[in-house]
Design an enzyme around this catalytic site. Structure first.
Site, PDB file in Angstrom:
ATOM      1  N   HIS A 114       8.615   9.279 -19.891  1.00  0.00           N
ATOM      2  CA  HIS A 114       7.498   9.169 -18.949  1.00  0.00           C
ATOM      3  C   HIS A 114       6.193   8.933 -19.718  1.00  0.00           C
ATOM      4  O   HIS A 114       6.116   9.173 -20.932  1.00  0.00           O
ATOM      5  CB  HIS A 114       7.369  10.443 -18.112  1.00  0.00           C
ATOM      6  CG  HIS A 114       8.593  10.770 -17.306  1.00  0.00           C
ATOM      7  ND1 HIS A 114       8.935  10.093 -16.170  1.00  0.00           N
ATOM      8  CD2 HIS A 114       9.576  11.697 -17.497  1.00  0.00           C
ATOM      9  CE1 HIS A 114      10.066  10.594 -15.675  1.00  0.00           C
ATOM     10  NE2 HIS A 114      10.476  11.570 -16.456  1.00  0.00           N
ATOM     11  N   ASP A 117      -0.697   6.269 -16.676  1.00  0.00           N
ATOM     12  CA  ASP A 117      -1.721   5.215 -16.628  1.00  0.00           C
ATOM     13  C   ASP A 117      -2.826   5.716 -15.699  1.00  0.00           C
ATOM     14  O   ASP A 117      -2.590   5.888 -14.496  1.00  0.00           O
ATOM     15  CB  ASP A 117      -1.074   3.918 -16.100  1.00  0.00           C
ATOM     16  CG  ASP A 117      -2.087   2.854 -15.691  1.00  0.00           C
ATOM     17  OD1 ASP A 117      -3.303   3.072 -15.816  1.00  0.00           O
ATOM     18  OD2 ASP A 117      -1.636   1.783 -15.226  1.00  0.00           O
ATOM     19  N   HIS A 119      -6.124   4.926 -13.820  1.00  0.00           N
ATOM     20  CA  HIS A 119      -6.994   3.824 -13.402  1.00  0.00           C
ATOM     21  C   HIS A 119      -8.464   4.132 -13.708  1.00  0.00           C
ATOM     22  O   HIS A 119      -9.295   3.233 -13.686  1.00  0.00           O
ATOM     23  CB  HIS A 119      -6.826   3.550 -11.911  1.00  0.00           C
ATOM     24  CG  HIS A 119      -5.495   2.949 -11.561  1.00  0.00           C
ATOM     25  ND1 HIS A 119      -5.213   2.437 -10.328  1.00  0.00           N
ATOM     26  CD2 HIS A 119      -4.355   2.781 -12.295  1.00  0.00           C
ATOM     27  CE1 HIS A 119      -3.973   1.969 -10.301  1.00  0.00           C
ATOM     28  NE2 HIS A 119      -3.427   2.186 -11.485  1.00  0.00           N
ATOM     29  N   HIS A 154      -0.727   7.168 -12.500  1.00  0.00           N
ATOM     30  CA  HIS A 154       0.716   7.098 -12.232  1.00  0.00           C
ATOM     31  C   HIS A 154       1.492   6.891 -13.516  1.00  0.00           C
ATOM     32  O   HIS A 154       0.952   6.454 -14.528  1.00  0.00           O
ATOM     33  CB  HIS A 154       1.034   5.969 -11.231  1.00  0.00           C
ATOM     34  CG  HIS A 154       0.662   4.595 -11.701  1.00  0.00           C
ATOM     35  ND1 HIS A 154       1.535   3.796 -12.413  1.00  0.00           N
ATOM     36  CD2 HIS A 154      -0.480   3.875 -11.557  1.00  0.00           C
ATOM     37  CE1 HIS A 154       0.933   2.633 -12.673  1.00  0.00           C
ATOM     38  NE2 HIS A 154      -0.290   2.654 -12.172  1.00  0.00           N
ATOM     39  N   CYS A 155       2.769   7.189 -13.452  1.00  0.00           N
ATOM     40  CA  CYS A 155       3.664   6.925 -14.570  1.00  0.00           C
ATOM     41  C   CYS A 155       3.936   5.413 -14.627  1.00  0.00           C
ATOM     42  O   CYS A 155       3.995   4.750 -13.594  1.00  0.00           O
ATOM     43  CB  CYS A 155       4.966   7.697 -14.387  1.00  0.00           C
ATOM     44  SG  CYS A 155       6.050   7.637 -15.824  1.00  0.00           S
ATOM     45  N   HIS A 165       9.475   4.898 -10.976  1.00  0.00           N
ATOM     46  CA  HIS A 165       8.863   6.217 -11.179  1.00  0.00           C
ATOM     47  C   HIS A 165       7.755   6.469 -10.160  1.00  0.00           C
ATOM     48  O   HIS A 165       7.597   7.590  -9.684  1.00  0.00           O
ATOM     49  CB  HIS A 165       8.328   6.335 -12.607  1.00  0.00           C
ATOM     50  CG  HIS A 165       9.413   6.512 -13.637  1.00  0.00           C
ATOM     51  ND1 HIS A 165       9.361   7.447 -14.642  1.00  0.00           N
ATOM     52  CD2 HIS A 165      10.600   5.863 -13.801  1.00  0.00           C
ATOM     53  CE1 HIS A 165      10.455   7.371 -15.388  1.00  0.00           C
ATOM     54  NE2 HIS A 165      11.223   6.395 -14.903  1.00  0.00           N
ATOM     55  N   MET A 170       5.843   9.879  -8.971  1.00  0.00           N
ATOM     56  CA  MET A 170       4.989  10.101 -10.151  1.00  0.00           C
ATOM     57  C   MET A 170       3.649   9.399 -10.011  1.00  0.00           C
ATOM     58  O   MET A 170       3.382   8.372 -10.647  1.00  0.00           O
ATOM     59  CB  MET A 170       5.694   9.656 -11.434  1.00  0.00           C
ATOM     60  CG  MET A 170       6.817  10.593 -11.818  1.00  0.00           C
ATOM     61  SD  MET A 170       7.355  10.391 -13.525  1.00  0.00           S
ATOM     62  CE  MET A 170       6.107  11.325 -14.380  1.00  0.00           C
ATOM     63  N   HIS A 275      -6.929   6.731   9.537  1.00  0.00           N
ATOM     64  CA  HIS A 275      -7.728   6.839  10.761  1.00  0.00           C
ATOM     65  C   HIS A 275      -7.686   8.292  11.200  1.00  0.00           C
ATOM     66  O   HIS A 275      -6.622   8.912  11.203  1.00  0.00           O
ATOM     67  CB  HIS A 275      -7.127   5.921  11.844  1.00  0.00           C
ATOM     68  CG  HIS A 275      -7.766   6.077  13.183  1.00  0.00           C
ATOM     69  ND1 HIS A 275      -8.924   5.423  13.534  1.00  0.00           N
ATOM     70  CD2 HIS A 275      -7.413   6.805  14.263  1.00  0.00           C
ATOM     71  CE1 HIS A 275      -9.248   5.746  14.776  1.00  0.00           C
ATOM     72  NE2 HIS A 275      -8.355   6.586  15.242  1.00  0.00           N
ATOM     73  N   GLU A 299     -14.093   3.145  11.961  1.00  0.00           N
ATOM     74  CA  GLU A 299     -13.018   3.701  12.789  1.00  0.00           C
ATOM     75  C   GLU A 299     -11.738   3.883  11.973  1.00  0.00           C
ATOM     76  O   GLU A 299     -11.000   4.842  12.131  1.00  0.00           O
ATOM     77  CB  GLU A 299     -12.751   2.803  14.005  1.00  0.00           C
ATOM     78  CG  GLU A 299     -12.415   1.371  13.644  1.00  0.00           C
ATOM     79  CD  GLU A 299     -12.120   0.518  14.873  1.00  0.00           C
ATOM     80  OE1 GLU A 299     -11.647   1.069  15.879  1.00  0.00           O
ATOM     81  OE2 GLU A 299     -12.378  -0.700  14.816  1.00  0.00           O
ATOM     82  N   THR A 300     -11.477   2.921  11.104  1.00  0.00           N
ATOM     83  CA  THR A 300     -10.301   2.935  10.236  1.00  0.00           C
ATOM     84  C   THR A 300     -10.751   2.324   8.922  1.00  0.00           C
ATOM     85  O   THR A 300     -11.601   1.435   8.908  1.00  0.00           O
ATOM     86  CB  THR A 300      -9.170   2.095  10.858  1.00  0.00           C
ATOM     87  OG1 THR A 300      -8.813   2.685  12.125  1.00  0.00           O
ATOM     88  CG2 THR A 300      -7.933   2.053   9.983  1.00  0.00           C
ATOM     89  N   HIS A 326      -2.905   4.258  10.269  1.00  0.00           N
ATOM     90  CA  HIS A 326      -2.932   3.586  11.569  1.00  0.00           C
ATOM     91  C   HIS A 326      -2.059   2.339  11.618  1.00  0.00           C
ATOM     92  O   HIS A 326      -2.242   1.474  12.489  1.00  0.00           O
ATOM     93  CB  HIS A 326      -4.363   3.278  12.023  1.00  0.00           C
ATOM     94  CG  HIS A 326      -4.540   3.323  13.512  1.00  0.00           C
ATOM     95  ND1 HIS A 326      -4.012   2.358  14.359  1.00  0.00           N
ATOM     96  CD2 HIS A 326      -5.152   4.218  14.319  1.00  0.00           C
ATOM     97  CE1 HIS A 326      -4.326   2.656  15.601  1.00  0.00           C
ATOM     98  NE2 HIS A 326      -5.005   3.776  15.618  1.00  0.00           N
TER      99      HIS A 326
END
Ligand code: CU
Length: 362
Positions: A114, A117, A119, A154-155, A165, A170, A275, A299-300, A326
Site C-alpha cells: 500500500h 497519494d 491531493h 487515497h492508496c 484499492h 482506501m 443535496h 440547491e445541489t 441527488h
C-alpha cells in the site's frame, strides 16, 4: 472565533495528544512546533482550531492499513482495505503551510503493498512514490500543505491496484484551513459550530449465479471477480461512510437551529451531487478550494470524482433532514443517504401546513 470546539461536539471523540509515538525527525522543519493529531472515526473530525496565529507547525498523524471485511448492508459483505479501519479513512485537519508528517504503517498481517497519494501534496505522485510499504513495513512522509482547501487522499500502488484499492475503501480526506480561518463570499470571516465528514464510497460486489452477493475469505480471493464488476463501471452500492444506514436513524448527524454546520463531502473515484433536502448550500467551496470565494445558496453542488468539497449551512428549521446524493437512484436504491436531526423551534413564517390533508371539497 471559537478556539476549539470540543464542547460543541460531544458526539465526536476527542482525545489528548500522544507525542511519544513519534520521534523528532530531521529536516526543514527543525525548530517548528510539533503536534500530534489524534484521528477519529468519520463522520467525526479531529480537535482543531479554526484559525491560528504564529508560525506553521508540524502535524504528526498515523495511518495504519487494515485489510478487513465490512458489512455494506445487512448480510452483504465486502473485503475492504482501509486506513485506520474505517471507510473512508479519517479526516486530517491542518492549516495552510503547516507540515503534515504521516507515519504510514502496513502491518504484517496484511497481504498487499500500500501507499498514499495526497491531493494536497506537491510532487512524487502526491507522495505515492515515497510511501510504498509492504506488509511488515512503515514509512514516514512529510509534506507542506501549501494549498488551502479540502482534498482527497487515497492508496495508489500502481496499475489496476489503484482503482481496486480505492474502491475497496482506501481513501480519505484532509482539510487545509486558511491560517486566519474560512471566509464568506464577501471575504468576511465565517466560522462553524459543528463539522461532519462524509466519505462517499462506490462498491462493486460480485454476485453468484443466483444473483446473491458473494462473500469471500480474503481481499485476494475477491480481487478477480471484483475487477470484472469494476470494468462495467456500474457500482452495486454507493454508500456514505462505509455502509448503508451508517448515518441514518440513530446514527443521524445532529444540529440545532441557528448552528452553522460544515459538511465535508469526499468522493475519491466517482462524481457525486450532494443535496440537503429542505435546506441549501449557503456557502459551497467548489472544487474544495478555500482560496476562492464560496458559491452561495446552491440547491445541489457538484463533487467531481477525486475531489472533496466543503459546504456550510445554517439550519433555520428543526426536524429531520435528508442529506443525499441527488442521483436519487444512488441515494434511495444504492445507499447514498444520510440524516440530520435538527433541534429547535419551528418557524411558521418559513413554512406552515395551512390545511391538513382532508377530503377534496366539491
Ligand atoms: Cu492500498
Amino acid at each position: 472565533m471559537k478556539p476549539c470546539y470540543r464542547k460543541l461536539m460531544p458526539i465526536m471523540v476527542v482525545l489528548g495528544c500522544v507525542s511519544s509515538a513519534f520521534a523528532d525527525l530531521p529536516g526543514k522543519t527543525d525548530g517548528l512546533e510539533r503536534v500530534t493529531q489524534v484521528l477519529v472515526v468519520p463522520p467525526g473530525i479531529p480537535e482543531h482550531q479554526q484559525a491560528v496565529t504564529g508560525p506553521p507547525r508540524v502535524v504528526q498523524v498515523r495511518l495504519v492499513v487494515d485489510e478487513k471485511e465490512i458489512e455494506v448492508t445487512p448480510g452483504v459483505f465486502v473485503q475492504a482495505m482501509t486506513f485506520n479501519g474505517s471507510v473512508p479513512g479519517p479526516l486530517i485537519v491542518v492549516h495552510q503551510n503547516d507540515y503534515v508528517e504521516l507515519t504510514l504503517v502496513n502491518p504484517e498481517k496484511n497481504v498487499f503493498l500500500h501507499n498514499i497519494d495526497f491531493h494536497a501534496a506537491t510532487g512524487a505522485l502526491g507522495g505515492g512514490e515515497l510511501t510504498k510499504v509492504s506488509p511488515g513495513q512503515e514509512v514516514v512522509l512529510r509534506f507542506k500543505a501549501t494549498k488551502p482547501g479540502v482534498f482527497v487522499y487515497h492508496c495508489a500502488p500502481g496499475g489496476p491496484m489503484v482503482p481496486f484499492h480505492v474502491v475497496s475503501g482506501m481513501n480519505g480526506a484532509i482539510m487545509v484551513l486558511p491560517r486566519d480561518g474560512l471566509k464568506d463570499a464577501q471575504g468576511k470571516n465565517v466560522s462553524y459550530d459543528r463539522a461532519y465528514y462524509i466519505g462517499e464510497q462506490d462498491f462493486y460486489l460480485p454476485r453468484d449465479t443466483h444473483g446473491a452477493y458473494k462473500r469471500y475469505g480474503s481481499v485476494a480471493e475477491s480481487m478477480g471477480e471484483t475487477l470484472a464488476v469494476m470494468r462495467t463501471l456500474i457500482p452495486s452500492h454507493v454508500v456514505f461512510n462505509g455502509s448503508a444506514g451508517s448515518m441514518t436513524g440513530k446514527n443521524a448527524m445532529k444540529a440545532t437551529v441557528g448552528e452553522k454546520v460544515l459538511f465535508i463531502h469526499a468522493q475519491a473515484n466517482r462524481d457525486s451531487r450532494p443535496h440537503l433536502i429542505g435546506g441549501h448550500g449557503d456557502l459551497v467551496w467548489r472544487g474544495g478550494s478555500f482560496a476562492d470565494p464560496p458559491a452561495t445558496n446552491l440547491e445541489t453542488w457538484f463533487v467531481p470524482g477525486g475531489t472533496a468539497v466543503a459546504m456550510l449551512y445554517e439550519f433555520k428549521q428543526p426536524g429531520l433532514y435528508a442529506y443525499v446524493n441527488h442521483n436519487l437512484i444512488e441515494a434511495f436504491l444504492l445507499g447514498a443517504a444520510a440524516h440530520v436531526n435538527v433541534a429547535g423551534e419551528w418557524d411558521n413564517n418559513l413554512m406552515e401546513q395551512v390545511q391538513a390533508p382532508s377530503q377534496i371539497k366539491k
